[in-house]
Write an enzyme that holds these catalytic residues in place. Structure first.
Site, PDB file in Angstrom:
ATOM      1  N   TYR A 226      -3.547  22.026   1.191  1.00  0.00           N
ATOM      2  CA  TYR A 226      -4.387  21.034   1.887  1.00  0.00           C
ATOM      3  C   TYR A 226      -5.186  21.724   2.998  1.00  0.00           C
ATOM      4  CZ  TYR A 226      -5.502  16.927   4.799  1.00  0.00           C
ATOM      5  OH  TYR A 226      -6.145  15.975   5.548  1.00  0.00           O
TER       6      TYR A 226
ATOM      7  N   THR B 210     -12.087  13.062   0.236  1.00  0.00           N
ATOM      8  CA  THR B 210     -13.401  12.810   0.840  1.00  0.00           C
ATOM      9  C   THR B 210     -13.273  12.404   2.308  1.00  0.00           C
ATOM     10  OG1 THR B 210     -13.197  10.574  -0.023  1.00  0.00           O
ATOM     11  CG2 THR B 210     -14.586  12.078  -1.274  1.00  0.00           C
ATOM     12  N   ASP B 211     -12.081  11.952   2.717  1.00  0.00           N
ATOM     13  CA  ASP B 211     -11.939  11.394   4.086  1.00  0.00           C
ATOM     14  C   ASP B 211     -12.258  12.430   5.157  1.00  0.00           C
ATOM     15  OD1 ASP B 211      -9.623  12.777   3.393  1.00  0.00           O
ATOM     16  OD2 ASP B 211      -8.253  11.393   4.399  1.00  0.00           O
TER      17      ASP B 211
ATOM     18  N   GLU C 267     -11.174  10.830  -3.390  1.00  0.00           N
ATOM     19  CA  GLU C 267     -10.004  11.629  -3.009  1.00  0.00           C
ATOM     20  C   GLU C 267     -10.469  12.921  -2.344  1.00  0.00           C
ATOM     21  OE1 GLU C 267      -6.813  10.710  -2.327  1.00  0.00           O
ATOM     22  OE2 GLU C 267      -6.792   9.903  -4.368  1.00  0.00           O
TER      23      GLU C 267
ATOM     24  N   ASP D 251      -4.955   4.965   5.356  1.00  0.00           N
ATOM     25  CA  ASP D 251      -3.742   4.231   5.001  1.00  0.00           C
ATOM     26  C   ASP D 251      -3.509   3.056   5.946  1.00  0.00           C
ATOM     27  OD1 ASP D 251      -3.599   6.260   3.223  1.00  0.00           O
ATOM     28  OD2 ASP D 251      -1.862   7.247   4.113  1.00  0.00           O
TER      29      ASP D 251
ATOM     30  N   LEU E 172       2.314   5.891  -1.749  1.00  0.00           N
ATOM     31  CA  LEU E 172       1.822   4.519  -1.552  1.00  0.00           C
ATOM     32  C   LEU E 172       1.822   4.148  -0.075  1.00  0.00           C
ATOM     33  CD1 LEU E 172       3.433   2.634  -4.551  1.00  0.00           C
ATOM     34  CD2 LEU E 172       1.418   4.079  -4.438  1.00  0.00           C
TER      35      LEU E 172
ATOM     36  N   GLY F 211       7.680   7.937  -0.131  1.00  0.00           N
ATOM     37  CA  GLY F 211       7.208   9.279  -0.448  1.00  0.00           C
ATOM     38  C   GLY F 211       6.518   9.395  -1.798  1.00  0.00           C
TER      39      GLY F 211
HETATM   40  P1  ADP Z   1       4.792   7.687   2.052  1.00  0.00           P
HETATM   41  O1  ADP Z   1       4.064   7.210   3.256  1.00  0.00           O
HETATM   42  O2  ADP Z   1       3.897   8.378   1.061  1.00  0.00           O
HETATM   43  O3  ADP Z   1       5.590   6.626   1.374  1.00  0.00           O
HETATM   44  P2  ADP Z   1       6.098   9.345   3.982  1.00  0.00           P
HETATM   45  O4  ADP Z   1       6.948  10.545   3.837  1.00  0.00           O
HETATM   46  O5  ADP Z   1       4.848   9.456   4.779  1.00  0.00           O
HETATM   47  O6  ADP Z   1       5.837   8.796   2.520  1.00  0.00           O
HETATM   48  O7  ADP Z   1       6.943   8.175   4.681  1.00  0.00           O
HETATM   49  C1  ADP Z   1       8.239   7.875   4.209  1.00  0.00           C
HETATM   50  C2  ADP Z   1       9.162   7.654   5.399  1.00  0.00           C
HETATM   51  O8  ADP Z   1       8.853   6.395   6.038  1.00  0.00           O
HETATM   52  C3  ADP Z   1      10.621   7.568   5.014  1.00  0.00           C
HETATM   53  O9  ADP Z   1      11.226   8.853   5.020  1.00  0.00           O
HETATM   54  C4  ADP Z   1      11.209   6.674   6.108  1.00  0.00           C
HETATM   55  O10 ADP Z   1      11.501   7.411   7.277  1.00  0.00           O
HETATM   56  C5  ADP Z   1      10.058   5.744   6.431  1.00  0.00           C
HETATM   57  N1  ADP Z   1      10.160   4.505   5.632  1.00  0.00           N
HETATM   58  C6  ADP Z   1       9.300   4.049   4.722  1.00  0.00           C
HETATM   59  N2  ADP Z   1       9.711   2.892   4.155  1.00  0.00           N
HETATM   60  C7  ADP Z   1      10.889   2.593   4.733  1.00  0.00           C
HETATM   61  C8  ADP Z   1      11.848   1.542   4.587  1.00  0.00           C
HETATM   62  N3  ADP Z   1      11.675   0.565   3.687  1.00  0.00           N
HETATM   63  N4  ADP Z   1      12.944   1.580   5.364  1.00  0.00           N
HETATM   64  C9  ADP Z   1      13.144   2.570   6.255  1.00  0.00           C
HETATM   65  N5  ADP Z   1      12.292   3.588   6.439  1.00  0.00           N
HETATM   66  C10 ADP Z   1      11.179   3.625   5.696  1.00  0.00           C
END
Ligand code: ADP
Ligand code: MG
Length: 389
Positions: free
Chosen positions: A224, A39-40, A37, A174, A127, A124
């Site tokens: 960060y 480390t990237d 973590e 990711d 994952l 969010g």
């Molecule tokens: P994480 O990548 O950690 O889950 P992020 O904030 O980077 O969180 O990305 C989340 C965003 O990606 C959401 O706000 C949405 O815009 C989009 N997203 C992710 N999954 C879906 C989904 N199943 N349907 C629609 N949009 C999605």
């Protein structure tokens, strides 16, 4: 295989209702990171894996030069001409527009596409639902228009989409994990060369359980940037004595100790964490080869201590979750996962211990913090792909 999955069934029905035709199906998973973590950006190693939570796509090209997109989870339709791609108000659409734009930047002209998508990756929670969204759509466009672009390039196009259309300057882990994931394996990714090797970690050996703090403290992005800056300061000081050093990846614990008295305490602590974390990834891989989950788990706990006490990116809620895990002898290892200040912990549990672990942590977390945790059980799965009918 398609028929058994309720998400795919739902997307299929929606697609038929929306577009009156039969689509192809694709899938791209979320990811976890076992160890490695912060480390990237120090040119080090990470140990991610794709999981069985994913975004699914029902898609087919159209002859309209339009992206016609339907988000099943937001129950929202969005449409844009392929000649007028730009950042838009509809947040989720930007990831897909951003991916399409990367094909255009290569001089390719994907015509229109009809797509209904949705999934079960919590948004969010750390994952990487965003990387899954990009990687799956990149895979889908590449396949629908027969471009034959190699996966190793699709991941950079997905990353660029996130940089340019979501404004998040993410690393490559990711997208890498979502695309190259392999069932029953973690991948050791060298963030400098992008070489990757697989190590076994199967569902028969241990359970992987994520506990969501359900908090995200606002410190995350400012801290960060401060950490990145502290690491750079550290590298500059080590480099004065050892000119061959260009990142903390190149520095040894001994080198750091030689220059310790030239560093501010905070810079020393941050460098100490990163240098040892890079070593821990290597040790963790060796322990997987020996099927030694006791050592693997200890390394995860060491990582958490380092993140909490030296790198200072944990928070009360994450520390509480790891403390509760430590009290349970079925837990082999636990640590916060991701950038910090919220999100999930990742826990490796002895087979047979999962139910008791979950009930204890749900009870204790709410007792000690006043919040409810949400539990995600995950299995390591394959990366982005087309689903056969
Ligand atoms: P994480 O990548 O950690 O889950 P992020 O904030 O980077 O969180 O990305 C989340 C965003 O990606 C959401 O706000 C949405 O815009 C989009 N997203 C992710 N999954 C879906 C989904 N199943 N349907 C629609 N949009 C999605
Ligand atoms: Mg994301």
């Amino acid at each position: 295989m398609l028929d058994n999955n309720p998400i795919i069934q739902a997307l299929k029905e929606k697609y038929e209702e929306q577009f009156q035709s039969q689509p192809d199906f694709y899938k791209a998973p979320g990811r976890i990171n076992l160890i490695g973590e912060h480390t990237d950006y120090n040119d080090g190693f990470v140990l991610p894996a794709a999981i069985d939570k994913a975004i699914y796509y029902a898609a087919s090209k159209n002859d309209l030069n339009k992206l016609r997109l339907f988000s099943y989870d937001y129950d929202e339709f969005f449409e844009i001409g392929t000649d007028e791609l730009k950042k838009v108000e509809t947040h989720w659409a930007n990831y897909l527009i951003g991916v399409t734009a990367q094909f255009q930047k290569r001089g390719l002209k994907p015509g229109g596409i009809d797509c209904v998508f949705g999934g079960d990756i919590p948004l969010g929670a750390g994952l990487s639902s965003s990387a899954a969204l990009e990687c799956g759509f990149a895979y889908c466009l590449n396949d629908q228009f027969n471009y034959g672009i190699d996966k190793s390039e699709l991941i950079f196009m997905a990353q660029k989409a996130e940089h340019e259309y979501a404004g998040v300057m993410c690393g490559i882990m990711d997208q890498f994990a979502s695309t190259y994931g392999k069932e029953g394996h973690v991948m050791k990714l060298d963030c400098r060369s992008l070489d990757h090797e697989y190590y076994p970690l199967t569902n028969d050996q241990a359970d992987i359980i994520l506990c969501d703090t359900k908090v995200q403290h606002s410190l995350a992005s400012s801290e960060y940037n401060i950490r990145r800056n502290e690491c750079e300061k550290g590298v500059a000081i080590v480099k004065e004595k050892y000119p061959q050093i260009n990142s903390l990846r190149d520095a040894s614990p001994e080198m750091l100790d030689v220059v310790k008295n030239k560093m501010e305490e905070n810079v020393y602590q941050r460098c100490h964490y990163v240098i040892h974390e890079i070593i821990r990834v290597e040790k963790a891989c060796q322990s997987l080869l020996k099927n030694d989950f006791i050592t693997f788990g200890k390394l995860m706990y060491e990582t958490h201590n380092g993140l909490s006490k030296e790198y200072l990116v944990s928070c009360h809620e994450l520390d509480v979750l790891v403390d509760i895990a430590r009290e349970n002898s079925d837990v082999l290892g636990a640590r916060m996962m991701g950038g910090g200040f919220g999100g999930c912990t990742i826990n490796i549990i002895r087979k047979g211990g999962a139910e008791k672990f979950i009930s204890t942590i749900e009870k204790e977390y709410s007792k000690r913090t006043g919040n409810m945790t949400e539990i995600y059980r995950v299995i390591i799965a394959d990366g982005a792909r087309k689903l056969n009918p």
